[in-house]
Design a protein around this motif. Structure first.
Motif, PDB file in Angstrom:
ATOM      1  N   UNK A 138       0.792  -1.235   0.000  1.00 56.72           N
ATOM      2  CA  UNK A 138       0.000   0.000   0.000  1.00 56.72           C
ATOM      3  C   UNK A 138       0.821   1.280   0.000  1.00 56.72           C
ATOM      4  N   UNK A 139       2.111   1.182   0.280  1.00 58.58           N
ATOM      5  CA  UNK A 139       2.926   2.385   0.332  1.00 58.58           C
ATOM      6  C   UNK A 139       2.509   3.283   1.488  1.00 58.58           C
ATOM      7  N   UNK A 140       2.629   4.579   1.289  1.00 60.02           N
ATOM      8  CA  UNK A 140       2.228   5.538   2.311  1.00 60.02           C
ATOM      9  C   UNK A 140       0.711   5.688   2.308  1.00 60.02           C
ATOM     10  N   UNK A 141       0.093   5.471   3.449  1.00 63.84           N
ATOM     11  CA  UNK A 141      -1.368   5.543   3.571  1.00 63.84           C
ATOM     12  C   UNK A 141      -1.774   6.936   4.033  1.00 63.84           C
ATOM     13  N   UNK A 142      -2.768   7.512   3.374  1.00 61.07           N
ATOM     14  CA  UNK A 142      -3.265   8.840   3.726  1.00 61.07           C
ATOM     15  C   UNK A 142      -4.680   8.740   4.282  1.00 61.07           C
ATOM     16  N   UNK A 143      -5.189   9.875   4.749  1.00 59.89           N
ATOM     17  CA  UNK A 143      -6.566   9.909   5.255  1.00 59.89           C
ATOM     18  C   UNK A 143      -7.563   9.498   4.175  1.00 59.89           C
ATOM     19  N   UNK A 144      -7.331   9.927   2.931  1.00 61.68           N
ATOM     20  CA  UNK A 144      -8.269   9.607   1.858  1.00 61.68           C
ATOM     21  C   UNK A 144      -8.317   8.113   1.581  1.00 61.68           C
ATOM     22  N   UNK A 145      -7.195   7.434   1.804  1.00 58.21           N
ATOM     23  CA  UNK A 145      -7.167   5.985   1.572  1.00 58.21           C
ATOM     24  C   UNK A 145      -8.118   5.244   2.498  1.00 58.21           C
ATOM     25  N   UNK A 146      -8.424   5.822   3.651  1.00 61.20           N
ATOM     26  CA  UNK A 146      -9.356   5.189   4.581  1.00 61.20           C
ATOM     27  C   UNK A 146     -10.740   5.015   3.943  1.00 61.20           C
ATOM     28  N   UNK A 147     -11.048   5.876   2.961  1.00 59.67           N
ATOM     29  CA  UNK A 147     -12.351   5.829   2.301  1.00 59.67           C
ATOM     30  C   UNK A 147     -12.265   5.272   0.879  1.00 59.67           C
ATOM     31  N   UNK A 148     -11.108   5.415   0.239  1.00 61.52           N
ATOM     32  CA  UNK A 148     -10.979   5.013  -1.156  1.00 61.52           C
ATOM     33  C   UNK A 148     -10.712   3.529  -1.332  1.00 61.52           C
ATOM     34  N   UNK A 149      -9.920   2.938  -0.430  1.00 62.42           N
ATOM     35  CA  UNK A 149      -9.530   1.538  -0.598  1.00 62.42           C
ATOM     36  C   UNK A 149     -10.519   0.623   0.123  1.00 62.42           C
ATOM     37  N   UNK A 150     -11.022  -0.410  -0.561  1.00 54.92           N
ATOM     38  CA  UNK A 150     -12.112  -1.237  -0.011  1.00 54.92           C
ATOM     39  C   UNK A 150     -11.823  -1.856   1.349  1.00 54.92           C
ATOM     40  N   UNK A 151     -10.612  -2.410   1.556  1.00 53.25           N
ATOM     41  CA  UNK A 151     -10.348  -3.093   2.824  1.00 53.25           C
ATOM     42  C   UNK A 151     -10.268  -2.094   3.974  1.00 53.25           C
ATOM     43  N   UNK A 152      -9.707  -0.893   3.719  1.00 52.59           N
ATOM     44  CA  UNK A 152      -9.697   0.145   4.747  1.00 52.59           C
ATOM     45  C   UNK A 152     -11.122   0.611   5.044  1.00 52.59           C
ATOM     46  N   UNK A 196      -6.601 -11.228  11.671  1.00 46.02           N
ATOM     47  CA  UNK A 196      -7.755 -10.346  11.456  1.00 46.02           C
ATOM     48  C   UNK A 196      -7.583  -9.567  10.163  1.00 46.02           C
ATOM     49  N   UNK A 197      -6.337  -9.193   9.844  1.00 42.54           N
ATOM     50  CA  UNK A 197      -6.079  -8.526   8.570  1.00 42.54           C
ATOM     51  C   UNK A 197      -6.591  -9.370   7.405  1.00 42.54           C
ATOM     52  N   UNK A 198      -6.385 -10.690   7.508  1.00 43.46           N
ATOM     53  CA  UNK A 198      -6.828 -11.577   6.448  1.00 43.46           C
ATOM     54  C   UNK A 198      -8.333 -11.580   6.265  1.00 43.46           C
ATOM     55  N   UNK A 199      -9.084 -11.372   7.349  1.00 41.47           N
ATOM     56  CA  UNK A 199     -10.540 -11.323   7.249  1.00 41.47           C
ATOM     57  C   UNK A 199     -11.002 -10.171   6.360  1.00 41.47           C
ATOM     58  N   UNK A 200     -10.202  -9.112   6.319  1.00 39.58           N
ATOM     59  CA  UNK A 200     -10.579  -7.931   5.549  1.00 39.58           C
ATOM     60  C   UNK A 200      -9.878  -7.881   4.189  1.00 39.58           C
ATOM     61  N   UNK A 201      -9.252  -8.975   3.789  1.00 30.99           N
ATOM     62  CA  UNK A 201      -8.665  -9.051   2.457  1.00 30.99           C
ATOM     63  C   UNK A 201      -7.226  -8.628   2.354  1.00 30.99           C
ATOM     64  N   UNK A 202      -6.569  -8.323   3.493  1.00 34.60           N
ATOM     65  CA  UNK A 202      -5.156  -7.976   3.449  1.00 34.60           C
ATOM     66  C   UNK A 202      -4.316  -9.241   3.309  1.00 34.60           C
ATOM     67  N   UNK A 203      -3.122  -9.088   2.766  1.00 35.77           N
ATOM     68  CA  UNK A 203      -2.190 -10.211   2.689  1.00 35.77           C
ATOM     69  C   UNK A 203      -1.592 -10.460   4.063  1.00 35.77           C
ATOM     70  N   UNK A 204      -1.653 -11.703   4.522  1.00 35.58           N
ATOM     71  CA  UNK A 204      -1.076 -12.078   5.813  1.00 35.58           C
ATOM     72  C   UNK A 204       0.310 -12.647   5.553  1.00 35.58           C
ATOM     73  N   UNK A 205       1.335 -11.936   6.001  1.00 41.54           N
ATOM     74  CA  UNK A 205       2.715 -12.354   5.732  1.00 41.54           C
ATOM     75  C   UNK A 205       3.029 -13.682   6.390  1.00 41.54           C
TER      76      UNK A 205
END
Length: 311
Positions: A48-62, A259-268
């Motif tokens: 995801x790189x640097x996460x901004x406030x707008x990403x909280x609304x733009x990206x589906x998992x956030x 829990x990250x995996x539940x929301x579609x994030x990659x679990x390392x």
């Protein structure tokens, strides 16, 4: 969060102190935890790189995490617990009790809430967290409805049995909130929001959005419409409980990475569900890195000392 802010040494200190085991020469458990955290953060940054406030609304998992945690926070105030707590002496006085008795019951109300919070903490991980919240908020709405009916019918009378029932109903209300919800929601508000500070800030500001308007209009509305104001705290939980049942995800028994995996994030790496062979391989990897970096130095740290260079 500390690791995400580049404060890895502090992260290790937080992990090493409570997990220190004098029988474990390489502090395997603490190293595994630290390895999992640092690896996951590196994976998230790569994705995801640097996460901004707008990403909280733009990206589906956030966005989904923000929605789930927002529902929990909104529901925690929609039942009116802080409004009732802040004005318990006024409410009991409105039931016909004098000032001294009202203050005494206010102190008893708060004390009983503390006892129920401890009870909630004892069985928190034995039951489904979402089910605990659904039971608590649903029952709370029922008790508020009963309280409204008692105030409407007997609030201006001297029927002591009914007035005492009104006070008992308030205590039943706080039993359901503190005994099922208050501690549980604190854990959910740790689990559900994304670890990024932006999302935690947005979620915890939600409490002010809900509580302040309801609290500020209390004196005006309660003095003008009386018991009908209680109906706000009956209607809102109905909507919120339905939303929570539909949207919020269960986190019992899961690590933050899982829990990250539940929301579609990659679990390392998910240490919680590794097989014995996978865990041995992981320990060899971590131990190999430790031996390579520490060389001939003593590998067993004193309690509270940093061995971050060995991970």
């Amino acid at each position: 969060m500390l690791t995400g802010l580049g404060r890895a040494e502090e992260t290790w200190d937080v992990l090493a102190r409570p997990h220190y085991d004098p029988k474990d020469t390489v502090q395997t458990f603490a190293r595994e935890e630290f390895y999992q955290i640092t690896t996951q953060i590196a994976t998230d940054r790569a994705a995801y790189g640097e996460v901004t406030w707008l990403d909280m609304f733009k990206k589906p998992h956030f966005r989904k995490r923000l929605l789930c945690s927002g529902i929990v926070m909104f529901t925690s105030q929609a039942g009116g617990n802080l409004v009732i707590y802040s004005n318990i002496s006024i409410l009991t006085k409105g039931l016909g009790f004098d000032s001294g008795a009202s203050l005494f019951m206010s102190a008893a109300y708060i004390t009983w809430a503390c006892v129920c919070n401890f009870a909630n903490a004892t069985f928190l991980d034995r039951l489904s967290r979402i089910k605990l919240m659904l039971i608590g908020f649903s029952a709370g709405g029922i008790f508020v409805a009963i309280e409204a009916a008692l105030v409407a019918e007997y609030g201006s009378t001297t029927n002591h049995a009914s007035l005492a029932t009104g006070v008992a109903t308030l205590f039943c209300y706080i039993t359901t909130f503190a005994g099922f919800c208050n501690t549980t929601l604190r854990i959910l508000l740790r689990d559900l929001p994304d670890p990024h500070p932006c999302q935690h800030g947005l979620v915890h500001r939600n409490i002010h959005v809900v509580h302040y308007p309801l609290h500020q209009v209390f004196y005006l509305w309660f003095s003008s419409i009386g018991w009908k104001y209680y109906m706000v705290f009956v209607a809102l939980p109905v909507v919120c409980v339905a939303a929570m049942a539909d949207w919020c995800l269960e986190t019992k028994g899961l690590s933050l990475e899982a829990i990250n995996g539940l929301f579609g994030d990659e679990v390392a790496i998910n240490i919680t569900h590794l097989t014995s062979e996978q865990k041995e391989a992981l320990d060899e990897t971590i131990g190999g890195a430790a031996n390579k970096r520490l060389g001939e130095k003593e590998s067993t740290p004193k309690k509270g000392t940093s061995i971050i260079e060995g991970v």
